[in-house]
Design a protein around this motif. Sequence first.
Motif, PDB file in Angstrom:
ATOM      1  N   PHE A 377       1.249  -0.997  -0.182  1.00 18.60           N
ATOM      2  CA  PHE A 377      -0.263  -0.070  -0.045  1.00 18.60           C
ATOM      3  C   PHE A 377       1.042   1.273  -0.163  1.00 18.60           C
ATOM      4  N   ILE A 384       7.507  -3.112  -4.026  1.00 16.16           N
ATOM      5  CA  ILE A 384       8.396  -2.422  -3.136  1.00 16.16           C
ATOM      6  C   ILE A 384       8.788  -3.575  -2.882  1.00 16.16           C
ATOM      7  N   ILE A 426       2.835   2.084  13.024  1.00 20.83           N
ATOM      8  CA  ILE A 426       2.940   1.145  11.930  1.00 20.83           C
ATOM      9  C   ILE A 426       2.515  -0.207  12.283  1.00 20.83           C
ATOM     10  N   GLY A 433       2.865  -6.666   3.671  1.00 20.14           N
ATOM     11  CA  GLY A 433       2.173  -5.168   3.663  1.00 20.14           C
ATOM     12  C   GLY A 433       2.422  -4.605   4.591  1.00 20.14           C
ATOM     13  N   ARG A 434       2.394  -3.921   4.990  1.00 22.71           N
ATOM     14  CA  ARG A 434       3.623  -2.223   6.097  1.00 22.71           C
ATOM     15  C   ARG A 434       2.822  -0.932   5.393  1.00 22.71           C
ATOM     16  N   TYR A 435       2.195  -0.038   6.537  1.00 20.06           N
ATOM     17  CA  TYR A 435       2.355   1.191   6.304  1.00 20.06           C
ATOM     18  C   TYR A 435       2.126   1.436   7.716  1.00 20.06           C
ATOM     19  N   TRP A 436       1.854   3.283   7.442  1.00 15.81           N
ATOM     20  CA  TRP A 436       1.784   3.575   8.727  1.00 15.81           C
ATOM     21  C   TRP A 436      -0.339   4.197   8.845  1.00 15.81           C
TER      22      TRP A 436
ATOM     23  N   PRO B 252      13.729   4.453  -0.411  1.00 15.30           N
ATOM     24  CA  PRO B 252      12.770   4.090  -1.326  1.00 15.30           C
ATOM     25  C   PRO B 252      10.889   3.224  -0.087  1.00 15.30           C
ATOM     26  N   GLU B 253      11.591   3.807   0.270  1.00 15.18           N
ATOM     27  CA  GLU B 253      10.442   4.315   1.100  1.00 15.18           C
ATOM     28  C   GLU B 253      10.119   1.955   1.168  1.00 15.18           C
ATOM     29  N   GLU B 254      10.956   1.416   0.983  1.00 17.41           N
ATOM     30  CA  GLU B 254      10.702   0.435   1.900  1.00 17.41           C
ATOM     31  C   GLU B 254      10.743  -0.492   2.967  1.00 17.41           C
ATOM     32  N   PHE B 256       8.952   1.876   5.582  1.00 13.83           N
ATOM     33  CA  PHE B 256       7.904   1.357   5.836  1.00 13.83           C
ATOM     34  C   PHE B 256       6.523   0.564   5.378  1.00 13.83           C
ATOM     35  N   ARG B 257       7.215   0.016   3.956  1.00  9.67           N
ATOM     36  CA  ARG B 257       5.749  -0.187   2.987  1.00  9.67           C
ATOM     37  C   ARG B 257       5.925  -2.182   2.965  1.00  9.67           C
ATOM     38  N   ASN B 388      12.065   6.489   6.232  1.00  9.32           N
ATOM     39  CA  ASN B 388      12.284   7.385   4.842  1.00  9.32           C
ATOM     40  C   ASN B 388      12.840   8.968   4.967  1.00  9.32           C
TER      41      ASN B 388
END
Lengths: 480, 400
Positions: A377, A384, A426, A433-436, B252-254, B256-257, B388
Amino acid sequence: MVGISACGLYLPRYRLKRETLFQAMGWFNPGIKGMARGEKAIANYDEDSLTMAVAAGRDSFTDMDRAKIDALYLASTTLPYKERGNAAILNEALNLSSDVRTSEYSGPLKAGTSALISALNEAGSQTTLVCATDCRIGKPGGNQEALCGDGAAAIIIGNERIIATFEGHYSLSYDFPDHRRIEGDKFNRSWEERWVREEGYSKTIMEVFHSILRKYGLHLQDIAKVVYPPLSARDHGEMAKSLGLKPEQIQSSLIEEMGHTGCAHPFIMLIGALEEAKIGDKILTISYGGGGDALLFQVTEEIRELKNRSKLKNQLSQKEELKGYEKYLSFRDVLPKEIGIRGEEIAPTSLSLHWRERKSILGLFGFKCKACGTPQFPQERICINPDCGAIDQMEDYPFSDKKGKLFTYTGDNLTFSEDPPALYGIVDFEGGGRYWFDITDCPLETLKVGQAVEMTFRRKYRDRARSLYGYFWKAMPLRE
Amino acid sequence: MAEGIKNKVAIIGMGCTKFGELWDRSAESLMVEAFEEAITDAGIEKKDIDAAWFSSCFVENNVGKSAIPLAAALKLPFLPGTRTENFCASGTEAVRAACYAVASGACDIALALGVEKLKDIGYGGLPDFSQLRGIYNRLIYPNMTAPGMFAMMATKYFDRYGLSPEEGKRTLAKISAKSHSNGARNPRAHLQREVSIETILNAPMVAWPLGLYDCCGVTDGSAAAIIVRADRAKEFRTDPIYVKALQIAVSPEEEFRYQKWDGTHVETTVRAAVRAYQEAGIKNPREEISLMEVHDCFSITELVIYEDLLISPRGRAKEDVDSGFYHLDGSLPSNSDGGLKSFGHPIGASGLRMIYEIYKQVQGKCGERQIKNARIGLSHNLGGFPANCVIGITIWGNEL
């Protein structure tokens, strides 16, 4: 055979004791002492009638595949947008197909049952999810403030897997102007209560009740449970006497547990009745407001197949007292606060961007990489996963129903929040899948690294200068 | 690997204003002061400068976009000029760009100048991020601030290494106390007073578990450097500093994604550090570096940096904190000028301010806080959040 296929409901986590209201405003209106019993469910600062409808709708999917839904009806007197599809936002948040026909019902409090009757009349050829929700507020110190609670319910109407068959209905439409709001009104205005009770509530319910019995040749003793909304706790009891109901025929009004939830109230009471009903029971559900509707259902054996028959009981028990009347007023935007220059800063919302990314923003859709299987996401073209990096190998992947674990978190006192400290963290989703995300419906002290969380659709900001509500998803501790 | 920048350029002059809540100073006034000090120190005049790089970040609404605010403030005569912006690492970017230009032969003498005027915002802390992270991110990012984003790393670090909040906060407090102690010895620092561990531990919470003293100052200030080819440096002064490494890494923001990052380190720092040591030819940073100026925007950041720079063993920075390894009189002093914590953090100037301290230490001009035998200095500049960010690392030495 048509009728009810599934039910869902949502009560917000917080309760406000009516004693708290009396303590705060009894000096001004000693008359509210008589109502200072029990508590009412109140929406969190990031909830409104639309977010609660999303939660109730999602709750109904325990017993119905959402792909089967053809139409979505939303009933409420407190929808956030006067012009813009509230039901369309609901549709996106529920991850329903864009060819679902959406419709909105509003005006009087019987709007919920009006939507239900429409759905039932069309149930031979379609499956309809009907969401009823309200978040009404009374003026400080008034009876309405004590009476109104916040909540939502969802009933799926169709022609398969029917837990309660639809046996018929009777409807009355009266311009009985007991309550009203016009453009710009935050609070209801009402006429003298004695008149409302005697000329409106009592007579209308009586008329619709006897009319439906007569219409279908039924007697009082044929009905197992009668669902009708309260005006106050005492009026609900008095009404039962007038109707000649035996105690076991009266469905609890829930006034002392959650307050009057407007359009949603007959739905929630009906769900309560279905939770305890026996096979073959006839349940009469009556709404009141702008006339009234009566709907007759009969419980089938299919009710045994429901995944969860104690949703109301569970949600009534999962609660926390909101201490402090001022906090309640603030949550409902009645009390202006010093929010500071940081709080006043709201960047513009790009609506063309919002349209382009609506599946992610409203539906919490991410992607799953077809090359490596990584859920991610938001939706971006390059995978990613640093060991993959495939381009344009993505398929839609819904995160809204995925549970997760809290990877880390904080409670932020610097950022502006309606309920500081602002919680965020987070989330690692089960299955990848990981997101904040922002975190809601819990105090900082209860958070732990690794705890189970689920996602909830909330109002993220309100932009008064541009008349916009921004919605997105937050994490919250997993509800049992 | 490419040949790299090592020993190709040198700094021959630097300037740095006093940092602080400078209510009576404009960005223009600060730029002129840093510039004047730098050219006087270098023994050059404005007309000798061939090109300029200008770093500012958050306050572009106050100061203005582009290099025009720099050219206008200094009245640079139609020189080549460019603004560099990479969040809090913007200052290092200005230096990097100037060094690359000089090393390429495109110009002989270059100016790098950074400024930030944060105290015209109207409230404490950095400007609200809602305007600064892209409109889509604003709709889906949490309601975050910098303290909160770094606090999440403290939460995770404490959890992973089994530190109770009390133990963890006490370790962090030692780092902040050290910074205040160093800042108290720096007349240009924003906060020039010692603070006790107990005061730090009892301070109001900003973002759990970080309290007020775990957070750096929000500060106005400016700093500048004059850069020439290494082989010409001695024409200007006897004690220039020579570049050994300039490395930037961008996430590349991996983190937290994608479920890989452990949340207790800054991967970007590790990547930049490995490349910088390689470029500089440093095999054992713990032994070879004399001093370092690191991006202690928060106490937890500095703790994690010790490990990410491969100086303290992973998960064991606490031992070096407890032993005073990073103190002014320790084996590898960190943030001898007070760091972001006490010197202050005018965003666009901070990367240059770090190099300013290295420059002055290597020249032996730091008075009360002078580090003995300071020869090799490292600066570490972080822009963004642990998950990031942009990391700029520079290494400088007193010899070619």
